[in-house]
Design a protein around this motif. Structure first.
Motif, PDB file in Angstrom:
ATOM      1  N   HIS A  73       0.848  -1.202   0.000  1.00 32.47           N
ATOM      2  CA  HIS A  73       0.000   0.000   0.000  1.00 32.47           C
ATOM      3  C   HIS A  73       0.882   1.249   0.000  1.00 32.47           C
ATOM      4  O   HIS A  73       1.589   1.512   0.969  1.00 32.47           O
ATOM      5  N   HIS A  75       1.144   5.457  -1.929  1.00 27.88           N
ATOM      6  CA  HIS A  75       0.497   6.484  -2.752  1.00 27.88           C
ATOM      7  C   HIS A  75       1.551   7.151  -3.643  1.00 27.88           C
ATOM      8  O   HIS A  75       2.387   7.912  -3.143  1.00 27.88           O
ATOM      9  N   HIS A 228      -8.779   2.132   2.434  1.00 29.76           N
ATOM     10  CA  HIS A 228      -8.296   2.310   3.806  1.00 29.76           C
ATOM     11  C   HIS A 228      -9.414   1.900   4.765  1.00 29.76           C
ATOM     12  O   HIS A 228     -10.590   2.115   4.454  1.00 29.76           O
ATOM     13  N   HIS A 267      -4.200  -0.370   6.992  1.00 33.44           N
ATOM     14  CA  HIS A 267      -4.262  -0.008   8.416  1.00 33.44           C
ATOM     15  C   HIS A 267      -5.017  -1.018   9.287  1.00 33.44           C
ATOM     16  O   HIS A 267      -4.391  -1.836   9.923  1.00 33.44           O
ATOM     17  N   ASP A 318       2.928   2.973   2.990  1.00 35.89           N
ATOM     18  CA  ASP A 318       1.932   4.053   3.011  1.00 35.89           C
ATOM     19  C   ASP A 318       2.573   5.435   2.879  1.00 35.89           C
ATOM     20  O   ASP A 318       2.104   6.411   3.465  1.00 35.89           O
TER      21      ASP A 318
HETATM   22 ZN    ZN Z   1      -2.772   5.107   2.402  1.00 30.68          ZN
END
Ligand code: ZN
Ligand code: GUN
Length: 436
Positions: A73, A75, A228, A267, A318
């Motif tokens: 995960h 971005h 998420h 998460h 993340d």
């Molecule tokens: Zn994220």
């Protein structure tokens, strides 16, 4: 490139999942000073003796060779605002994240950002990733194209968000569905790429948009889903207000048909035992992001409870909530987070969750995450130690777990010597050895 390549080094991977807490584990496959054979971009075998002259050789003797890391995960656009000061999740999104993401509406900006991001992943030892671009179709297109150019295993999809976001970052149900269908037709299953129906999180999608996303997943069970869940307490409260009919935050996704064996949920800190059981039953995976959870003050992930429930956990940076793309740093943060919970995370459970465990959870164990014969030769070569302190610690380490634990605690991207994707060297440190 020669079709037959042999790399010499200390080969470390996993044949199975190590049990929680075991520092001695039969799941660990350590083959010091062996040759890893690569033919046609795939792992062809491992042997102790040097291969014959038909193999192009690269001598990494005394170095650690690992499968390329899988970041479950991350971005892509957020390397533009990584390390932004002083905010928890919802405020951080408004102040830093959304303005940075708005710029990816522009094709040239998005293309440059995608290339910069994937090159950075490779330079940190990560060869496969599950990636959020932005709401803009062009940000997903440019990311897929850049991944294809590098031969990387990338799972990605245009972000869905039709409410509670600035105008420049909002789509609508019908337009988003068209964009998804077009991107799926063009990119899903092409080479090493796969499409993920990408719901940013429950607050930024209307119930109608979640239903549309669920219908896409139902229509094609080979699609991934990424989102998420239960990261921050204010976020969890907000979701309870927005979806009062759901039993829990996770249940919002389950009711919409978004919880399945190809779901990747980042998460999962504020979940209960029923959620853990639902995750295990669905076959979904939690992308655990300790660097981000610490940086944004989100909370301490109960990895042990998920493990006990039989739910899958994969490691994730993340970025830009997380502050490094380097998986060793992420693993070190994971250890420290478990220490705060009174738990001890072994080097084996940690490393497995960033390699074979992540691959298995994504249904890709035949392709990435290990040195099994037939897997793609996505691999990285690391210095065991860099700098006087790490070198001293490495010298004095007794036993394999101690050595590997010290490595993941002290290493970062400066330890990386070479990164290969399907056998092709895509990144090499200036002083790294070339093939001979
Ligand atoms: Zn994220
Ligand atoms: N929740 C919704 N969007 C985001 C994001 O971009 N980063 C993190 N860490 N959590 C989110």
């Amino acid at each position: 490139m020669n079709a037959r390549l042999a790399l010499r080094g200390d080969l470390l991977d996993f044949a199975a999942a190590p049990a929680w807490g075991d520092t001695e584990s039969a799941a660990v496959r350590y083959r010091p000073d062996h040759w890893l054979l690569v033919e046609g971009g795939r792992i062809a075998g491992v042997q102790r003796e040097a291969p014959d002259a038909s193999w192009q050789r690269v001598d990494h003797r005394g170095r650690l060779v690992l499968p390329g890391f899988v970041d479950a995960h991350v971005h892509a656009p957020q390397i533009d605002m990584i390390a932004s000061y002083g905010a928890q999740l919802l405020d951080w999104l408004e102040r830093y994240t959304f303005p940075a993401e708005a710029r990816f509406a522009d094709r040239a900006w998005a293309a440059a950002g995608a290339a910069r991001f994937l090159d950075a992943l490779l330079a940190h030892g990560t060869t496969a990733a599950v990636v959020f671009p932005t709401v803009h179709k062009v940000s997903a297109e440019t990311l897929f194209a850049a991944a294809e150019a590098r031969g990387m295993r990338v799972i990605c999809g245009k972000v869905l968000m039709d409410r509670h976001a600035p105008e420049a970052l909002r789509d609508d149900v019908a337009g988003a569905e068209r964009d998804c269908l077009d991107l799926i037709a063009r990119w899903h299953g092409r080479g090493r790429l796969a499409y993920a129906v990408t719901v940013r999180f429950a607050p930024t999608s209307s119930p109608a948009q979640l239903a549309m996303a669920g219908a896409l997943c139902a229509a094609d069970p080979t699609l991934y889903m990424q989102t998420h869940v239960a990261e921050n307490r204010d976020e969890v409260r907000w979701v309870r207000e927005l979806y009062p009919e759901a039993r829990s935050y996770l249940d919002v996704y389950a009711r919409a048909g978004l919880l399945h064996r190809r779901s990747v949920l980042a998460h999962g800190i504020w979940l209960d035992a029923d959620d853990h059981a639902a995750l295990a039953a669905s076959g979904a995976v939690i992308a655990h992001s300790p660097s981000s959870n610490l940086f944004l003050g989100s909370g301490l992930f109960d990895w042990r409870a998920l493990d006990a429930a039989g739910a899958a956990v994969a490691m994730a940076s993340d970025v830009g909530g997380g502050t490094s793309l380097a998986m060793p740093r992420t693993l070190a943060d994971a250890y420290k987070m478990q220490a705060l919970r009174g738990e001890r995370l072994s080097a084996w459970v940690a490393l497995h969750a960033a390699t074979r465990g992540a691959a298995h959870a994504l249904g890709l164990a035949g392709e990435i995450g290990s040195f099994d014969t037939g897997c793609c030769a996505d691999l990285c070569v690391w210095d065991w130690a860099r700098g006087a302190v790490a070198e001293r610690r490495h010298e004095l380490a007794v036993g394999l777990h101690e050595r590997v634990f010290a490595w993941l605690t002290l290493a970062d991207e400066r330890n990386l010597v070479s990164a290969r994707v399907a056998g092709i060297e895509r990144w090499r440190r200036a002083d790294g050895p070339a093939a001979a």
